[in-house]
Design a protein around this motif. Structure first.
Motif, mmCIF file in Angstrom:
data_model
loop_
_atom_site.group_PDB
_atom_site.id
_atom_site.type_symbol
_atom_site.label_atom_id
_atom_site.label_comp_id
_atom_site.label_asym_id
_atom_site.label_seq_id
_atom_site.Cartn_x
_atom_site.Cartn_y
_atom_site.Cartn_z
ATOM 1 N N THR A 92 25.749 32.166 77.607
ATOM 2 C CA THR A 92 25.314 33.522 77.311
ATOM 3 C C THR A 92 24.224 33.904 78.311
ATOM 4 O O THR A 92 23.712 33.060 79.065
ATOM 5 C CB THR A 92 24.729 33.610 75.901
ATOM 6 O OG1 THR A 92 23.528 32.812 75.843
ATOM 7 C CG2 THR A 92 25.719 33.102 74.861
ATOM 8 N N GLU A 93 23.854 35.172 78.308
ATOM 9 C CA GLU A 93 22.781 35.622 79.201
ATOM 10 C C GLU A 93 21.487 34.873 78.899
ATOM 11 O O GLU A 93 20.746 34.508 79.819
ATOM 12 C CB GLU A 93 22.585 37.125 79.058
ATOM 13 C CG GLU A 93 21.569 37.699 80.033
ATOM 14 C CD GLU A 93 21.519 39.214 79.984
ATOM 15 O OE1 GLU A 93 20.565 39.779 80.541
ATOM 16 O OE2 GLU A 93 22.417 39.835 79.370
ATOM 17 N N GLU A 629 26.580 39.100 88.828
ATOM 18 C CA GLU A 629 27.533 39.031 87.721
ATOM 19 C C GLU A 629 28.427 37.799 87.812
ATOM 20 O O GLU A 629 28.674 37.114 86.808
ATOM 21 C CB GLU A 629 28.390 40.294 87.728
ATOM 22 C CG GLU A 629 29.481 40.326 86.674
ATOM 23 C CD GLU A 629 30.375 41.545 86.809
ATOM 24 O OE1 GLU A 629 31.559 41.454 86.409
ATOM 25 O OE2 GLU A 629 29.910 42.578 87.325
ATOM 26 N N PRO A 632 25.619 34.014 88.345
ATOM 27 C CA PRO A 632 24.245 34.282 87.882
ATOM 28 C C PRO A 632 23.279 33.124 88.090
ATOM 29 O O PRO A 632 22.070 33.344 88.137
ATOM 30 C CB PRO A 632 24.442 34.599 86.399
ATOM 31 C CG PRO A 632 25.719 33.911 86.021
ATOM 32 C CD PRO A 632 26.588 34.022 87.233
#
Length: 667
Positions: A92-93, A629, A632
């Motif tokens: 996840t981010e 994107e 990352p």
């Protein structure tokens, strides 16, 4: 701390691997087996060649051998349970931000606590199927550090170091750009005064890739332990993109498969095409095209890896004035992403990745294993060579008047699909020399080429200049290419190059034209060596596709390379002066007469000012956004590549040249 980061910590500490040092066994499906290449390697499964591709071309056999979630699940059943080291990225981010913090500011280097132990490297090699190579620099036989001196081998390497790129390309880590590597191991009679050989800026290890699974394993290991990762195809680049201290290298040279499709259909294209492995070189590309009665758009250099960094950088060609850039011919690519996944990139499958891979730079968005490219009809080609020089009857002003007569006609020649490759040099004492080597006229007979250049030859005659043109007509591109382009020099420690693309507008205004020519003349008069190309990058039909190619290529009549040379035994201050002269004086004169234009990244100034604009133009913002994107964690890094401004080197050569023999850290 998240569970994924804890797993990574556990993997890095190697606790579950400790039993392997003595036992040399693994447990597979509850059965104890020997931990060797015949039982558990490679860590891969074979898939249906048509099952995972969105291309009309089926996968090559080396692409059907893949690392998959099922393979990783099976590895989990081994008593090597922390397969996190080789797992795909599914973050996840929040996980990504946490990993960046956890990894710290720099890539992992030997001596760091995350650096793999000998056991980890051994397990990695087993899973790879025995393809891991510990780096021994190519010139090591000249020194004692890597097993002793081999005088005969050293003599062979020394004799061929600069004139035979084939020998370097067959080595897993040797590169052309030795100056930026750090000059840590060259033959001592070439790098005079060299007394030791060190790995230096070469990778610590290389994976001799023969299948996709090996690429995936290398990408995953590098990402999960924050290792510096580099990709070498041939090492042909001028900018040290294929090397780096403490790195793991993916060596794609052996991906050599070739398949011809007489009538290929995909994404609106219908016609002949080739599917080519990433390791296929220009001489192999052209031979295959010749055998199948077609022509392919590729570079002039015989040993360049066409489907690697060449296409990723855009790829100018002897056919560019006619058909556009090599990247314009790409229909689809097979690629391993920064997440370790193997995907197809095409107009309808991962289209943003497809856009970026065609011109957005090598070693930036993924590892290409193959590409499908359009083929063109077979064609005749006429070559012309000439020599223009000052003499008892041709003074310097006359020499330059003859050069300008040629220079002024560039728009006419690119409109006719021509490609002229010429050099200009200062011989000293107000003496100059230029050779055309060659004028490449695709789909032209000798008679047609003679007619095209007749006005130019009339101007030469009026000036009293005899260039002694030699015309040779060939029935096929392959024969003309073989005759026209010899092997290029390699691996010099006494040169820096830079380049500029000159816009069409400079030929549409007399004042701009004069200023452009005068700037070029001035740098040659001051000692610059010029290699230049009258070339168009848009193709005569101007129907090029939307991709990441530098827009400057679509608006150019000349690609010009300048080179600065020095005596490698000179004082460092003298070498620095010669190096700085190239960037800050000679090239600045060319930039001043071409404001807003650009440069070809693959043959460019290592410290090009405002390189983002020069190499990528208006495409850069989109490319940078895609980099964040698609990658990352910054798995892929290349000098002057998209996103490289987010990183910095810890050491410099001559005070301002980033050394690849240094740590790579976040800026």
């Amino acid at each position: 701390m998240s569970s994924s980061t804890k797993s990574l910590l556990t993997a890095a500490l190697l606790l579950p691997f400790s039993h392997l040092a003595g036992a040399q066994t693994l447990v597979v499906d509850n059965e104890t087996v020997a931990a060797d290449n015949s039982t558990v390697a490679p860590a891969a499964s074979e898939v249906d060649p048509n099952a995972s591709t969105n291309s009309s071309a089926s996968l090559f056999s080396d692409e059907t051998v893949q690392l998959t979630d099922d393979v990783l699940a099976n590895l989990t059943s081994l008593e090597l349970s922390n397969v996190t080291l080789f797992s795909f990225q599914n973050d996840t981010e929040e996980d990504i931000l946490e990993k960046r913090f956890f990894f710290g500011g720099c890539k992992t280097y030997p001596g760091d606590w995350l650096w793999p132990s000998t056991i980890i490297w051994r397990i990695f090699d087993i899973l790879l199927g025995g393809s891991l190579i510990k780096t021994v620099p190519y010139a090591a036989p000249c020194y004692s550090e890597f097993g002793g001196i081999d005088s005969a081998e050293c003599d062979y390497i020394t004799a061929n170091w600069s004139n035979d790129s084939y020998i370097h390309i067959e080595d897993p880590t040797s590169v052309n750009s030795v100056l930026f590597q750090g000059l840590t191991c060259m033959p001592p009679t070439i790098n005079v005064g060299e007394t030791t050989c060190e790995v230096g800026g070469y990778p610590e290890y290389a994976v001799a890739v023969t299948n996709v699974a090996q690429v995936q394993l290398a990408v995953n290991l590098a990402r999960n332990l924050n290792l510096r990762l580099v990709v070498k195809n041939t090492g042909h680049d001028f900018g040290a993109k294929s090397t780096g201290k403490g790195s793991l290298s993916i060596w794609t040279h052996n991906l050599k498969k070739i398949k011809f499709y007489n009538n290929y259909h995909q994404d609106g294209y219908s016609g002949p095409a080739f599917k080519l492995g990433a390791g296929v070189q220009a001489f192999e590309v052209y031979e295959a095209a010749h055998q199948n009665g077609v022509t392919l758009v590729g570079g002039e250099g015989a040993t360049v890896g066409v489907m690697g960094g060449y296409i990723a950088g855009g790829g100018h060609s002897p056919l560019s004035s006619l058909y556009g850039m090599a990247a314009d011919q790409v229909i689809s690519l097979e690629v391993v992403t920064a997440q370790g996944r193997f995907v197809t990139a095409s107009a309808n499958s991962n289209p943003e990745l497809f856009w970026a891979l065609r011109g957005g730079g090598g070693s930036t968005y993924g590892v290409v294993t193959s590409a499908v490219v359009k083929a063109k009809p077979a064609m005749k080609v006429t070559l012309m060579t000439w020599e223009l020089a000052t003499s008892d009857t041709v003074d310097a002003d006359t020499f330059w008047a003859a050069m300008k007569a040629f220079f002024e006609r560039f728009p006419t020649y690119t409109a006719a699909g021509q490609y002229e490759y010429f050099r200009i040099q200062n011989l000293g004492g107000d003496q100059y020399y230029s050779d055309m080597g060659p004028w490449f006229a695709p789909d032209y007979t000798e008679a047609e080429l003679r007619a095209l250049v007749a006005p130019l030859m009339a101007d030469f005659d009026a000036l009293g200049v005899d260039v002694n043109p030699v015309y040779t007509e060939y029935t096929d591109f392959y024969d003309a290419w073989q005759a026209g382009f010899p092997l290029e020099p390699w691996g010099s420690n006494a040169i820096r190059q830079a380049s500029r693309l000159f816009p069409k507008g400079n030929w549409e205004d007399e004042t701009k034209l004069n200023n452009t020519f005068d700037a070029l003349r001035s740098v040659v008069e001051d000692g610059a060596y010029v290699i230049a190309f009258n070339i168009g990058g848009d193709g005569s039909q101007e129907d090029y596709p939307d991709n990441a190619i530098n827009p400057a290529w679509r608006d150019t009549y000349m690609h010009c390379i300048l080179a600065s040379f020095w005596d490698p035994t000179a004082d460092e201050s003298v070498i620095k002066s010669a190096s700085d002269m190239l960037t800050f004086d000679w090239m600045q004169r060319l930039r001043d007469v071409s404001p807003g234009a650009g440069a070809y990244m693959s043959e460019s100034d290592y410290i090009e000012p405002n390189w983002q604009q020069a190499f990528f133009g208006s495409k850069y913002d989109r490319l940078y956004e895609l980099k964040q994107e698609l990658d990352p964690l910054g798995v892929f890094y290349a000098q002057n590549g998209v996103g490289s401004e987010d990183w910095t080197m810890s050491e410099y050569i001559l005070g301002n040249l980033p050394s690849q023999n240094s740590k790579l850290c976040r800026a």
